[in-house]
Design a protein around this motif. Structure first.
Motif: not given
Length: 274
Positions: A98-102
Motif C-alpha cells: 500500500v503506497i501513500d501517493p501524496f
C-alpha cells in the motif's frame, strides 16, 4: 537482473473505471497487461477483487493515503479511513504494498516535517505486516523543493525510513523536481520497488514550490512514453531491483486505452519489462 513487470495506475482511467469497472479491466487485459495499480479501492474491495479475478489481472500495489486523512489528486480529494481499514481492504484485493501517493508540500519544507513524515510511515510498517502487507511512498515534485546540507528532502526522507518501506518513484515528477533520474534511481538501489512510467513536457517551474499557482491535470502536457522530455529508457536501465513499471497519465493525450497500449509497447519493445 530480473526485469520488472508492467502495470498501469488505475487513476489513469478513473472516468472509464468509474463508469464500467469490469469493462475497463477487461480492456486492459486485452491490451496485454497482467497487473494494475489500484486506486480509490477502500470503499469496494470485494467488487474490485471479483472484477480483477474475472479479467485475469492482479493488483500487487495500490495507492491510498496513510499519512493524511484523504487521497489528494489534481482534480479533487477522496476521504479514506484509518490505516487498519485500508490494510484490510488491500489484503482482500490481494494488494501486497500500500503506497501513500501524496503528502502536502508544506510538510516537506523543514527537517522537522520530513522527520515526522518518515516516523509516521515507519510506525505503520508493523501494522501493515500484521495484514501480510508492506507500505510505501510515491513522490510528486514537492519532495525536491527543499534540501538540507545538500540533500533533498526526498532523500533525507529515504534515509530516515525503515528499510522495509518501499519506494515508488514517479519519473515525470522527479524530473519536474530537477532530478538527474538515472543517478537518483541508482542511488535508491534496492529500496526502489516501482517506478511510474510517465512522459510529457516537463513544467517550466515546480508547481509545488512556495508561491506557485494552483494547477490541475488539464494544465499538463503529457505524452505517450518515449515522446516527451523524460529519459525513461536511461532511468529504467539504471534500476537494479525495480519490480513494477507502472504506466500512468494524469491527463492522457488521446484515447486513454490507446495511450496505455502505446506506453506498454514502449516498455515491451524496448526490453524494459518481462
Amino acid at each position: 537482473m530480473t526485469l520488472p513487470e508492467a502495470s498501469v495506475q488505475l487513476y489513469t482511467l478513473r472516468e472509464e473505471f468509474s463508469a464500467d469497472l469490469q469493462g475497463s479491466l477487461d480492456t486492459l487485459a486485452g491490451i496485454g497487461l497482467r497487473n494494475v495499480e489500484a486506486f480509490d479501492f477502500v470503499s469496494r474491495p470485494a467488487e474490485i477483487r471479483a472484477a480483477l479475478d474475472a479479467a485475469g489481472l492482479a493488483a500487487p500495489t495500490g495507492h491510498a493515503p496513510l499519512l493524511t486523512d484523504e487521497l489528494w489528486t489534481p482534480d479533487g480529494s477522496i476521504p479514506t479511513p484509518a490505516p487498519e481499514v485500508v490494510f484490510a481492504a488491500a489484503a482482500e484485493i490481494g494488494i501486497q504494498t500500500v503506497i501513500d501517493p501524496f503528502v502536502a508540500p508544506e510538510r516537506w519544507l523543514t527537517e522537522e516535517g520530513v522527520s515526522d513524515i518518515a516516523e509516521r510511515l515507519n510506525a505503520l510498517v508493523e501494522t501493515a505486516a500484521g495484514f501480510g502487507l508492506s507500505v510505501g511512498y510515491h513522490n510528486h515534485a514537492q519532495e525536491f523543493v527543499a534540501s538540507f546540507d545538500g540533500v533533498s528532502a526526498y532523500e533525507r526522507f529515504v534515509a530516515l525510513t525503515d528499510e522495509r518501506v518501499q519506494l515508488e518513484l514517479d519519473l515525470f515528477w522527479a524530473l519536474t523536481g530537477g532530478q538527474d533520474l538515472p543517478a537518483l534511481v541508482e542511488r535508491l538501489g534496492s529500496r526502489l520497488t516501482a517506478v511510474h512510467v510517465k512522459d510529457g513536457v516537463v513544467p517550466a517551474s515546480n508547481p509545488w514550490a512556495p508561491g506557485a499557482a494552483e494547477f490541475g491535470s488539464d494544465a499538463l502536457d503529457q505524452r505517450r512514453a518515449g515522446e516527451g522530455d523524460v529519459p525513461l529508457a536511461a532511468a529504467l536501465r539504471a534500476g537494479a531491483a525495480i519490480r513494477y513499471a507502472v504506466i500512468e497519465y494524469d491527463k492522457a493525450p488521446g484515447d486513454v486505452f490507446a495511450d496505455i497500449a502505446a506506453s506498454l509497447a514502449f516498455l515491451t519493445d524496448g526490453g524494459f519489462v518481462a
